[in-house]
Design a protein around this motif. Sequence first.
Motif, PDB file in Angstrom:
ATOM      1  N   GLU A 142       0.836  -1.214   0.000  1.00 18.45           N
ATOM      2  CA  GLU A 142       0.000   0.000   0.000  1.00 18.45           C
ATOM      3  C   GLU A 142       0.866   1.257   0.000  1.00 18.45           C
ATOM      4  O   GLU A 142       0.534   2.239  -0.649  1.00 18.45           O
ATOM      5  CB  GLU A 142      -0.900   0.023   1.230  1.00 18.45           C
ATOM      6  N   HIS A 143       1.949   1.226   0.738  1.00 21.54           N
ATOM      7  CA  HIS A 143       2.883   2.358   0.764  1.00 21.54           C
ATOM      8  C   HIS A 143       3.462   2.590  -0.636  1.00 21.54           C
ATOM      9  O   HIS A 143       3.588   3.724  -1.085  1.00 21.54           O
ATOM     10  CB  HIS A 143       3.990   2.093   1.790  1.00 21.54           C
ATOM     11  N   LEU A 144       3.779   1.505  -1.321  1.00 19.01           N
ATOM     12  CA  LEU A 144       4.320   1.618  -2.675  1.00 19.01           C
ATOM     13  C   LEU A 144       3.296   2.208  -3.640  1.00 19.01           C
ATOM     14  O   LEU A 144       3.650   2.867  -4.613  1.00 19.01           O
ATOM     15  CB  LEU A 144       4.776   0.250  -3.189  1.00 19.01           C
ATOM     16  N   ALA A 145       2.010   1.970  -3.359  1.00 17.90           N
ATOM     17  CA  ALA A 145       0.943   2.437  -4.245  1.00 17.90           C
ATOM     18  C   ALA A 145       0.844   3.953  -4.296  1.00 17.90           C
ATOM     19  O   ALA A 145       0.163   4.497  -5.166  1.00 17.90           O
ATOM     20  CB  ALA A 145      -0.395   1.844  -3.808  1.00 17.90           C
ATOM     21  N   LEU A 146       1.524   4.653  -3.407  1.00 16.73           N
ATOM     22  CA  LEU A 146       1.490   6.118  -3.419  1.00 16.73           C
ATOM     23  C   LEU A 146       2.113   6.678  -4.695  1.00 16.73           C
ATOM     24  O   LEU A 146       1.821   7.797  -5.090  1.00 16.73           O
ATOM     25  CB  LEU A 146       2.214   6.681  -2.189  1.00 16.73           C
ATOM     26  N   LEU A 159       0.525  -3.586  -9.725  1.00 16.88           N
ATOM     27  CA  LEU A 159      -0.803  -4.082 -10.070  1.00 16.88           C
ATOM     28  C   LEU A 159      -0.769  -4.976 -11.303  1.00 16.88           C
ATOM     29  O   LEU A 159      -1.470  -5.981 -11.372  1.00 16.88           O
ATOM     30  CB  LEU A 159      -1.757  -2.907 -10.299  1.00 16.88           C
ATOM     31  N   ASN A 160       0.070  -4.644 -12.267  1.00 19.05           N
ATOM     32  CA  ASN A 160       0.104  -5.363 -13.538  1.00 19.05           C
ATOM     33  C   ASN A 160       1.188  -6.425 -13.604  1.00 19.05           C
ATOM     34  O   ASN A 160       1.562  -6.873 -14.678  1.00 19.05           O
ATOM     35  CB  ASN A 160       0.228  -4.358 -14.685  1.00 19.05           C
ATOM     36  N   SER A 161       1.676  -6.834 -12.443  1.00 17.32           N
ATOM     37  CA  SER A 161       2.696  -7.882 -12.375  1.00 17.32           C
ATOM     38  C   SER A 161       2.072  -9.166 -11.832  1.00 17.32           C
ATOM     39  O   SER A 161       0.884  -9.212 -11.504  1.00 17.32           O
ATOM     40  CB  SER A 161       3.835  -7.437 -11.437  1.00 17.32           C
ATOM     41  N   GLY A 206       0.261  -8.606  -8.543  1.00 12.47           N
ATOM     42  CA  GLY A 206      -1.141  -8.219  -8.603  1.00 12.47           C
ATOM     43  C   GLY A 206      -2.046  -9.429  -8.757  1.00 12.47           C
ATOM     44  O   GLY A 206      -3.090  -9.542  -8.100  1.00 12.47           O
ATOM     45  N   LEU A 207      -1.646 -10.362  -9.609  1.00 13.32           N
ATOM     46  CA  LEU A 207      -2.424 -11.596  -9.807  1.00 13.32           C
ATOM     47  C   LEU A 207      -2.460 -12.442  -8.530  1.00 13.32           C
ATOM     48  O   LEU A 207      -3.492 -13.031  -8.201  1.00 13.32           O
ATOM     49  CB  LEU A 207      -1.847 -12.412 -10.962  1.00 13.32           C
ATOM     50  N   LEU A 208      -1.340 -12.467  -7.808  1.00 14.36           N
ATOM     51  CA  LEU A 208      -1.290 -13.205  -6.539  1.00 14.36           C
ATOM     52  C   LEU A 208      -2.266 -12.592  -5.537  1.00 14.36           C
ATOM     53  O   LEU A 208      -2.974 -13.311  -4.833  1.00 14.36           O
ATOM     54  CB  LEU A 208       0.131 -13.204  -5.969  1.00 14.36           C
ATOM     55  N   PHE A 212      -3.086   2.324 -15.527  1.00 17.47           N
ATOM     56  CA  PHE A 212      -3.402   1.267 -16.492  1.00 17.47           C
ATOM     57  C   PHE A 212      -3.634  -0.046 -15.751  1.00 17.47           C
ATOM     58  O   PHE A 212      -2.904  -0.376 -14.822  1.00 17.47           O
ATOM     59  CB  PHE A 212      -2.231   1.117 -17.472  1.00 17.47           C
ATOM     60  N   ILE A 213      -4.650  -0.773 -16.160  1.00 13.63           N
ATOM     61  CA  ILE A 213      -4.902  -2.109 -15.629  1.00 13.63           C
ATOM     62  C   ILE A 213      -4.812  -3.073 -16.801  1.00 13.63           C
ATOM     63  O   ILE A 213      -5.565  -2.953 -17.768  1.00 13.63           O
ATOM     64  CB  ILE A 213      -6.272  -2.204 -14.940  1.00 13.63           C
ATOM     65  N   SER A 214      -3.896  -4.011 -16.711  1.00 16.21           N
ATOM     66  CA  SER A 214      -3.640  -4.915 -17.832  1.00 16.21           C
ATOM     67  C   SER A 214      -4.783  -5.908 -18.030  1.00 16.21           C
ATOM     68  O   SER A 214      -5.469  -6.277 -17.074  1.00 16.21           O
ATOM     69  CB  SER A 214      -2.339  -5.688 -17.605  1.00 16.21           C
TER      70      SER A 214
END
Length: 166
Positions: free
Chosen positions: A80-84, A93-95, A98-100, A130-132
């Motif tokens: 969540e901190h990285l999401a800043l 999110l697109n790695s 994100g799928l995990l 972007f959301i893959s």
Amino acid sequence: GEMLFCVSDLQVRPIVGNKKIENVPPSNYDASTLPFEHLQPADLEAMAAEELDKFLIGVHRGLGGKTAVSAKVMMLSYVEHLALSPTVADSVLNSELGLLMVRILRETKSVPLRAKVAQSLGALIRNAAFISPDLQQGGALVALAGGVRDRDPKVRRRSMAALGEL
């Protein structure tokens, strides 16, 4: 009829973490307990793509391994901190990470972990540009919709907030 215009019509307010919706405690984490190197979003933004992928694989291993729920919740607080950072949010999110997170939301029995995953996904979605298609095909929407029907009210609220960020 005449339409009224208000300046606030141009403002987008966050849903995830909005204190008017739910009083969510801040996502604190203890960097010394993370099973991977603790890097700041700016450090990740400056990395080459291959280096960043390698780092995210390490986070994936930690979150996907046989680890206590409390440790996984701590790792998700770090995510969540990285999401800043919008750039980092896109990458996470697109790695595979994100799928995990989507898979954990669908499969885990732990209520605190489901709630934290929904909250973390919402933060990533909010900040990503972007959301893959891979994430969409990986069942992100289905997992969040399933969270809306969860028995636990925290999981329901956080899943609905994440869906609202889409």
